[in-house]
Motif scaffolding. Structure first.
Motif, PDB file in Angstrom:
ATOM      1  N   PHE A 444       0.798  -1.218   0.000  1.00 39.04           N
ATOM      2  CA  PHE A 444       0.000   0.000   0.000  1.00 39.04           C
ATOM      3  C   PHE A 444       0.835   1.274   0.000  1.00 39.04           C
ATOM      4  CE2 PHE A 444      -4.028   2.048   0.220  1.00 39.04           C
ATOM      5  CZ  PHE A 444      -4.931   1.057  -0.087  1.00 39.04           C
ATOM      6  N   VAL A 445       2.082   1.179  -0.401  1.00 42.46           N
ATOM      7  CA  VAL A 445       2.869   2.403  -0.560  1.00 42.46           C
ATOM      8  C   VAL A 445       2.461   2.963  -1.915  1.00 42.46           C
ATOM      9  CG1 VAL A 445       5.194   3.350  -0.719  1.00 42.46           C
ATOM     10  CG2 VAL A 445       4.739   1.375   0.762  1.00 42.46           C
ATOM     11  N   ARG A 446       1.723   4.073  -1.885  1.00 39.35           N
ATOM     12  CA  ARG A 446       1.174   4.607  -3.125  1.00 39.35           C
ATOM     13  C   ARG A 446       1.739   5.993  -3.382  1.00 39.35           C
ATOM     14  NH1 ARG A 446      -1.174   4.614  -6.754  1.00 39.35           N
ATOM     15  NH2 ARG A 446      -3.364   5.128  -6.668  1.00 39.35           N
ATOM     16  N   ASP A 447       2.362   6.159  -4.546  1.00 35.39           N
ATOM     17  CA  ASP A 447       2.886   7.450  -4.951  1.00 35.39           C
ATOM     18  C   ASP A 447       2.119   7.847  -6.203  1.00 35.39           C
ATOM     19  OD1 ASP A 447       4.465   9.501  -6.203  1.00 35.39           O
ATOM     20  OD2 ASP A 447       6.171   8.854  -4.989  1.00 35.39           O
ATOM     21  N   LEU A 448       1.567   9.030  -6.210  1.00 36.50           N
ATOM     22  CA  LEU A 448       0.713   9.422  -7.346  1.00 36.50           C
ATOM     23  C   LEU A 448       1.499   9.583  -8.641  1.00 36.50           C
ATOM     24  CD1 LEU A 448      -1.827  11.874  -5.664  1.00 36.50           C
ATOM     25  CD2 LEU A 448      -2.140   9.473  -6.265  1.00 36.50           C
ATOM     26  N   ARG A 449       2.833   9.555  -8.552  1.00 42.57           N
ATOM     27  CA  ARG A 449       3.634   9.602  -9.787  1.00 42.57           C
ATOM     28  C   ARG A 449       3.680   8.255 -10.483  1.00 42.57           C
ATOM     29  NH1 ARG A 449       8.833  12.115  -6.914  1.00 42.57           N
ATOM     30  NH2 ARG A 449       8.087  10.564  -5.456  1.00 42.57           N
ATOM     31  N   ALA A 450       3.365   7.202  -9.738  1.00 42.42           N
ATOM     32  CA  ALA A 450       3.497   5.836 -10.282  1.00 42.42           C
ATOM     33  C   ALA A 450       2.274   5.469 -11.116  1.00 42.42           C
ATOM     34  CB  ALA A 450       3.647   4.849  -9.127  1.00 42.42           C
ATOM     35  N   PRO A 451       2.470   4.629 -12.144  1.00 43.56           N
ATOM     36  CA  PRO A 451       1.295   4.151 -12.885  1.00 43.56           C
ATOM     37  C   PRO A 451       0.491   3.212 -12.005  1.00 43.56           C
ATOM     38  CG  PRO A 451       3.267   2.971 -13.598  1.00 43.56           C
ATOM     39  CD  PRO A 451       3.731   4.035 -12.652  1.00 43.56           C
ATOM     40  N   PHE A 452      -0.824   3.267 -12.154  1.00 42.78           N
ATOM     41  CA  PHE A 452      -1.696   2.407 -11.355  1.00 42.78           C
ATOM     42  C   PHE A 452      -2.806   1.857 -12.243  1.00 42.78           C
ATOM     43  CE2 PHE A 452      -5.472   1.539  -8.873  1.00 42.78           C
ATOM     44  CZ  PHE A 452      -4.960   0.736  -7.869  1.00 42.78           C
ATOM     45  N   GLY A 453      -3.080   0.577 -12.109  1.00 38.76           N
ATOM     46  CA  GLY A 453      -4.160  -0.046 -12.864  1.00 38.76           C
ATOM     47  C   GLY A 453      -4.010  -1.546 -12.796  1.00 38.76           C
ATOM     48  N   GLY A 454      -4.867  -2.242 -13.517  1.00 40.63           N
ATOM     49  CA  GLY A 454      -4.848  -3.690 -13.420  1.00 40.63           C
ATOM     50  C   GLY A 454      -4.578  -4.362 -14.744  1.00 40.63           C
ATOM     51  N   SER A 455      -3.989  -5.555 -14.668  1.00 41.94           N
ATOM     52  CA  SER A 455      -3.815  -6.389 -15.856  1.00 41.94           C
ATOM     53  C   SER A 455      -4.997  -7.362 -15.931  1.00 41.94           C
ATOM     54  CB  SER A 455      -2.516  -7.184 -15.758  1.00 41.94           C
ATOM     55  OG  SER A 455      -1.433  -6.302 -15.555  1.00 41.94           O
ATOM     56  N   ARG A 456      -5.106  -8.038 -17.056  1.00 44.56           N
ATOM     57  CA  ARG A 456      -6.170  -9.024 -17.294  1.00 44.56           C
ATOM     58  C   ARG A 456      -7.539  -8.440 -16.892  1.00 44.56           C
ATOM     59  NH1 ARG A 456      -2.665 -14.427 -15.857  1.00 44.56           N
ATOM     60  NH2 ARG A 456      -3.135 -13.922 -13.697  1.00 44.56           N
ATOM     61  N   ASN A 457      -8.379  -9.208 -16.138  1.00 44.85           N
ATOM     62  CA  ASN A 457      -9.724  -8.698 -15.829  1.00 44.85           C
ATOM     63  C   ASN A 457      -9.726  -7.595 -14.782  1.00 44.85           C
ATOM     64  OD1 ASN A 457     -10.770 -10.477 -17.606  1.00 44.85           O
ATOM     65  ND2 ASN A 457     -11.770 -11.798 -16.112  1.00 44.85           N
ATOM     66  N   SER A 458      -8.580  -7.239 -14.245  1.00 44.78           N
ATOM     67  CA  SER A 458      -8.547  -6.186 -13.223  1.00 44.78           C
ATOM     68  C   SER A 458      -8.583  -4.790 -13.813  1.00 44.78           C
ATOM     69  CB  SER A 458      -7.319  -6.341 -12.325  1.00 44.78           C
ATOM     70  OG  SER A 458      -7.485  -7.463 -11.499  1.00 44.78           O
ATOM     71  N   GLY A 459      -8.612  -4.683 -15.115  1.00 43.01           N
ATOM     72  CA  GLY A 459      -8.815  -3.347 -15.649  1.00 43.01           C
ATOM     73  C   GLY A 459      -8.240  -3.093 -17.022  1.00 43.01           C
ATOM     74  N   ILE A 460      -8.503  -1.888 -17.478  1.00 42.29           N
ATOM     75  CA  ILE A 460      -7.962  -1.417 -18.754  1.00 42.29           C
ATOM     76  C   ILE A 460      -7.363  -0.048 -18.495  1.00 42.29           C
ATOM     77  CG2 ILE A 460      -8.545  -0.598 -21.070  1.00 42.29           C
ATOM     78  CD1 ILE A 460     -10.768  -2.648 -21.179  1.00 42.29           C
ATOM     79  N   GLY A 461      -6.095   0.116 -18.857  1.00 42.68           N
ATOM     80  CA  GLY A 461      -5.458   1.424 -18.759  1.00 42.68           C
ATOM     81  C   GLY A 461      -4.695   1.611 -17.465  1.00 42.68           C
ATOM     82  N   ARG A 462      -3.907   2.663 -17.462  1.00 41.36           N
ATOM     83  CA  ARG A 462      -3.137   3.045 -16.273  1.00 41.36           C
ATOM     84  C   ARG A 462      -3.371   4.524 -16.019  1.00 41.36           C
ATOM     85  NH1 ARG A 462      -3.079  -1.553 -16.204  1.00 41.36           N
ATOM     86  NH2 ARG A 462      -1.389  -3.050 -16.014  1.00 41.36           N
ATOM     87  N   GLU A 463      -3.491   4.882 -14.739  1.00 41.13           N
ATOM     88  CA  GLU A 463      -3.540   6.303 -14.371  1.00 41.13           C
ATOM     89  C   GLU A 463      -2.453   6.567 -13.339  1.00 41.13           C
ATOM     90  OE1 GLU A 463      -7.350   8.190 -13.892  1.00 41.13           O
ATOM     91  OE2 GLU A 463      -8.322   6.620 -15.046  1.00 41.13           O
ATOM     92  N   GLY A 464      -2.349   7.838 -12.939  1.00 40.30           N
ATOM     93  CA  GLY A 464      -1.248   8.247 -12.063  1.00 40.30           C
ATOM     94  C   GLY A 464      -0.262   9.039 -12.903  1.00 40.30           C
ATOM     95  N   GLY A 465       0.329  10.082 -12.300  1.00 43.32           N
ATOM     96  CA  GLY A 465       1.344  10.871 -12.998  1.00 43.32           C
ATOM     97  C   GLY A 465       0.887  11.291 -14.380  1.00 43.32           C
ATOM     98  N   VAL A 466       1.794  11.152 -15.334  1.00 42.38           N
ATOM     99  CA  VAL A 466       1.487  11.587 -16.696  1.00 42.38           C
ATOM    100  C   VAL A 466       0.502  10.635 -17.376  1.00 42.38           C
ATOM    101  CG1 VAL A 466       3.321  10.385 -17.971  1.00 42.38           C
ATOM    102  CG2 VAL A 466       2.611  12.676 -18.671  1.00 42.38           C
ATOM    103  N   TRP A 467       0.394   9.390 -16.868  1.00 40.03           N
ATOM    104  CA  TRP A 467      -0.563   8.438 -17.455  1.00 40.03           C
ATOM    105  C   TRP A 467      -1.986   8.970 -17.312  1.00 40.03           C
ATOM    106  CZ3 TRP A 467       3.783   6.805 -14.810  1.00 40.03           C
ATOM    107  CH2 TRP A 467       4.683   6.036 -15.550  1.00 40.03           C
ATOM    108  N   SER A 468      -2.288   9.691 -16.232  1.00 45.22           N
ATOM    109  CA  SER A 468      -3.628  10.256 -16.071  1.00 45.22           C
ATOM    110  C   SER A 468      -3.903  11.266 -17.176  1.00 45.22           C
ATOM    111  CB  SER A 468      -3.764  10.948 -14.708  1.00 45.22           C
ATOM    112  OG  SER A 468      -3.683   9.995 -13.673  1.00 45.22           O
ATOM    113  N   PHE A 469      -2.919  12.092 -17.479  1.00 42.41           N
ATOM    114  CA  PHE A 469      -3.122  13.100 -18.527  1.00 42.41           C
ATOM    115  C   PHE A 469      -3.258  12.424 -19.887  1.00 42.41           C
ATOM    116  CE2 PHE A 469      -1.591  15.502 -14.994  1.00 42.41           C
ATOM    117  CZ  PHE A 469      -2.293  16.697 -15.071  1.00 42.41           C
ATOM    118  N   ASP A 470      -2.527  11.332 -20.084  1.00 36.76           N
ATOM    119  CA  ASP A 470      -2.664  10.597 -21.347  1.00 36.76           C
ATOM    120  C   ASP A 470      -4.104  10.133 -21.554  1.00 36.76           C
ATOM    121  OD1 ASP A 470      -0.037  10.930 -21.994  1.00 36.76           O
ATOM    122  OD2 ASP A 470       0.599   8.911 -21.407  1.00 36.76           O
ATOM    123  N   PHE A 471      -4.758   9.764 -20.445  1.00 38.45           N
ATOM    124  CA  PHE A 471      -6.142   9.288 -20.584  1.00 38.45           C
ATOM    125  C   PHE A 471      -7.135  10.455 -20.690  1.00 38.45           C
ATOM    126  CE2 PHE A 471     -10.259   8.108 -18.669  1.00 38.45           C
ATOM    127  CZ  PHE A 471     -10.693   7.279 -19.694  1.00 38.45           C
TER     128      PHE A 471
END
Ligand code: NAD
Length: 485
Positions: A444-471
């Motif tokens: 649970f060490v979470r840094d908002l600069r890091a990408p966050f999201g799930g693989s397989r059925n846990s999700g589509i896409g990554r957010e956090g840092g610049v990944w959020s702006f990409d979305f």
């Protein structure tokens, strides 16, 4: 239906917030507190009409907000963060009454993190670096252009934290937002609207649409006026949301469920392993990232089980408003029955409860005993499906290959937790795990600069840092030929 409810002494609007105004609906739904089972608010029950109103209001506000200079947008978002900081005690009290999470965590860590979501993305916006490069004398300039209206649909387990983790970057990127909070914990979203208004966010830039998922949520995500859909919730609903958005080819970011492995090798620090295993019962197990499948290497398996059993027996279950409580109630009767169904079927499948295994009859209500299953048959439901309650399983393994095979043996891929004393092993095993996040000797060490999201059925896409702006933005490249005059 009254326009306001008083919850834990805090006055909260139960109406929608659309275009800078409180808007009522003809119908309402009951918001029931899991602590005492009583209705704490009758909340506006929006549907297609209100979803349309909210999207229209957002579309109207969008051009003004999109063209607001980034420094000014950042200033307002910081002001929203400060407004949240001022409201921490009220937000914490209301969230706890709404979903049964521990008051002390709401007050000490979760609500401050809610404010941080705004501060972080405001800062990120101010420092967003536009990559520039040259191609045979031509210049390329990449920009993140605001996309339009972002629809944000969120779950009840950490309502305001998960809402603001999507709302803050969406607003920072210059979008207008329609937020549909969960019907089991709808109130703090309403308070967020107040904080945003007070901070000077222009009318219509943030709208809160209250209602039930199948009605307000479904109408919102399939609305043709929406440019992005950010959804956090279950896999089953994620499929419906993706299908609704697909009709308009609206891009989706899906953060879905998990059944994450918690892998402990014999060379790990066993004290730390036991401590962290107990933490997987946090929020009564209603945490998407929880490492619910404990995989423990043969030589330490028996001692681990014995120590974990003792530690879990020491957890205090009770009213989440009390400082000493470790485990509160489950969020709602329907969810309680769902969790209990998993436990009953696990037994029927041949698993044995080494700890817990049913409701807490002394406390009654929605309190469920922290439970640990052993001897679950390979491939059985309890080893492969997300329970989203205080229910863990324990399996033993021998060596890295078996650990990896067991860890990856579900359709999920949200997170993985790995305990080992060997840095080489940490690198080898983490590279083979299918997960959006791997925590090595931590959790649970979470840094908002890091990408966050799930693989397989846990999700589509990554957010956090610049990944959020990409979305949340339309990423654009402007390629310009050399100027000849
Ligand atoms: P859920 O899927 O039932 O509901 C989530 C949201 O979707 C709610 O606001 C609900 O009203 C709405 N909704 C329901 N049906 C809808 C529809 N047809 N169209 C549009 N919206 C609809 O999930 P939940 O029970 O609220 O939350 C628990 C789930 O969320 C778990 O699976 C958990 O793992 C997951 N979760 C994931 C993350 C993550 O970051 N990956 C974080 C927290 C929770």
């Amino acid at each position: 239906m009254g326009a306001n409810a008083i919850v834990e002494g805090v006055e909260v609007s139960t109406l929608h917030w659309i275009g800078g105004q409180r808007v009522a609906s003809d119908e309402s739904f009951a918001d029931v507190s899991p602590i005492h089972g009583t209705t704490i608010a009758e909340v506006a029950r929006g549907g297609a009409r209100e979803a349309d109103l909210a999207v229209r209001a957002a579309r109207e506000a969008f051009p003004g907000w999109a063209s607001t200079p980034p420094a000014e947008r950042a200033r307002i978002l910081h002001a929203v963060g400060e407004g949240i900081e001022r409201r921490v005690p009220e937000l914490a009290a209301v969230e706890t009454a709404d979903n049964g999470s521990l008051l002390r965590s709401m007050r000490n860590s979760v609500m401050p993190r809610v404010a941080h979501n705004f501060h972080f993305f405001a800062d990120k916006l101010a420092r967003l670096a536009h990559e520039g490069f040259e191609t045979r004398g031509h210049t390329n300039r990449v920009s993140w252009d605001p996309a339009g209206v972002a629809a944000v649909v969120t779950p009840w387990n950490a309502p305001l934290m998960l809402a603001t983790w999507r709302v803050a970057p969406a607003l920072a990127a210059g979008n207008a937002v329609v937020l549909k909070p969960p019907e089991w914990a709808p109130l703090t979203a309403s308070m967020l609207a107040d904080a945003a208004h007070e901070a000077g966010l222009p009318d219509g830039v943030l709208n809160v649409l209250q209602g039930v998922g199948e009605e307000a949520g479904a109408a919102l995500v399939s609305h043709p006026g929406v440019a992005r859909v950010a959804f956090t919730g279950s896999v089953a609903t994620g499929r419906l949301v993706a299908a609704g958005a697909a009709a308009n080819l609206t891009p989706v970011s899906l953060e879905l469920g998990g059944k994450s492995p918690f892998v402990a090798f014999a060379d790990a620090d066993l004290d730390a392993v036991v401590r962290q295993a107990v933490n997987q019962y946090d929020n009564a197990g209603q945490v998407c990232l929880a490492g619910t499948r404990l995989l423990v290497e043969d030589p330490i398996h028996d001692e681990f089980l014995e120590r974990l059993t003792r530690a879990v027996a020491g957890l205090r279950q009770g009213d989440p408003r009390e400082e000493a409580t470790d485990l509160g109630p489950l969020v709602a009767r329907e969810h309680f029955d769902r969790v209990d169904g998993f436990v009953k079927r696990a037994r029927a499948d041949g698993a044995r409860a080494a700890i817990g295994g049913g409701p807490n009859d002394e406390l009654g209500g929605l309190y469920y005993r922290p439970t640990l299953f052993v001897d679950a048959p390979e491939g059985s439901e309890i080893l492969t499906q997300e329970v989203f309650g205080p229910v863990l399983t324990l399996q033993r393994f021998s060596g890295e290959d078996e650990a990896v095979a067991l860890a990856n043996a579900t359709d999920y891929g949200l997170a993985a937790i790995l305990y080992t004393g060997d840095p080489g092993r940490a690198e080898r095993v983490s590279s083979r795990l299918v997960a959006g996040t791997v925590w090595v000797n931590c959790f649970f060490v979470r840094d908002l600069r890091a990408p966050f999201g799930g693989s397989r059925n846990s999700g589509i896409g990554r957010e956090g840092g610049v990944w959020s702006f990409d979305f949340y933005a339309d990423v654009k490249n402007v390629c310009t030929a050399p100027w000849t005059r």
